[in-house]
Design an enzyme around this catalytic site. Sequence first.
Site, PDB file in Angstrom:
ATOM      1  N   HIS A  22       0.734  -1.460  -0.060  1.00 20.68           N
ATOM      2  CA  HIS A  22      -0.084   0.478  -0.131  1.00 20.68           C
ATOM      3  C   HIS A  22       1.054   1.173   0.061  1.00 20.68           C
ATOM      4  O   HIS A  22       1.624   1.540   0.863  1.00 20.68           O
ATOM      5  CB  HIS A  22      -0.622  -0.214   1.445  1.00 20.68           C
ATOM      6  CG  HIS A  22      -1.834   0.769   1.261  1.00 20.68           C
ATOM      7  ND1 HIS A  22      -2.188   1.364   2.313  1.00 20.68           N
ATOM      8  CD2 HIS A  22      -2.701   2.171   0.425  1.00 20.68           C
ATOM      9  CE1 HIS A  22      -3.013   2.731   2.487  1.00 20.68           C
ATOM     10  NE2 HIS A  22      -3.381   2.887   1.214  1.00 20.68           N
ATOM     11  N   ASP A  64      -4.575   3.593  -4.403  1.00 13.07           N
ATOM     12  CA  ASP A  64      -4.474   3.895  -3.764  1.00 13.07           C
ATOM     13  C   ASP A  64      -5.845   4.550  -2.884  1.00 13.07           C
ATOM     14  O   ASP A  64      -5.556   5.826  -3.400  1.00 13.07           O
ATOM     15  CB  ASP A  64      -4.035   4.313  -2.972  1.00 13.07           C
ATOM     16  CG  ASP A  64      -3.279   4.939  -1.621  1.00 13.07           C
ATOM     17  OD1 ASP A  64      -4.253   5.004  -0.805  1.00 13.07           O
ATOM     18  OD2 ASP A  64      -2.828   5.180  -0.806  1.00 13.07           O
ATOM     19  N   TYR A 112      10.048  13.149 -12.470  1.00 12.50           N
ATOM     20  CA  TYR A 112      11.452  12.812 -12.660  1.00 12.50           C
ATOM     21  C   TYR A 112      11.624  12.083 -11.660  1.00 12.50           C
ATOM     22  O   TYR A 112      12.528  11.376 -10.861  1.00 12.50           O
ATOM     23  CB  TYR A 112      12.310  13.371 -13.061  1.00 12.50           C
ATOM     24  CG  TYR A 112      12.150  12.983 -14.933  1.00 12.50           C
ATOM     25  CD1 TYR A 112      11.254  12.668 -15.629  1.00 12.50           C
ATOM     26  CD2 TYR A 112      13.064  14.112 -16.408  1.00 12.50           C
ATOM     27  CE1 TYR A 112      11.893  12.386 -17.449  1.00 12.50           C
ATOM     28  CE2 TYR A 112      13.334  13.998 -17.293  1.00 12.50           C
ATOM     29  CZ  TYR A 112      12.228  13.256 -18.219  1.00 12.50           C
ATOM     30  OH  TYR A 112      11.888  13.296 -19.278  1.00 12.50           O
TER      31      TYR A 112
END
Length: 155
Positions: A22, A64, A112
């Site tokens: 998670h 999530d 990035y």
Amino acid sequence: MLKNIPMSLSPELLKVLMEMGHGDEIVLADGNFPTYSHTNKAIPLSGVSIPTVLEDILTLFPLDSYADFAVVYMMHGPEVETPEIWSTYAKILEKTDNNQFLPYKLGRLAFYERAKKAYAIVATSEAAIYANVILKKGIIAKEPKRVDRNEEDIC
């Protein structure tokens, strides 16, 4: 071979998806993304597009629901108003019953930096520009149904 496992999900990718917990994140990177300089856990999927692997992952992978944003797109530059591939992603989120997750758009350099912290990066052959996506893993809310067996059932 296993039944009902999408063909785009390699054994290595399935292993990584199972290992993730998670809150862990995975990056789906296009062919221009600097995958190998951003991670030690790269999963090559040559010849596979991001829409294909995104849809296939979302058939197995819970997003999530506790996070502010479980889906993150790399923000486009001034040369592109809205990348065409994002509408494809919206259809995939809807098709996989994940349309409640509004994507967050992150600038290239910030994307990035976030990708460097991801659990893994999937290197696809996607040619569309600004096609990179980060997915944050959620939880399975329902408890699995237990099957009680007695010794007579075991062969």
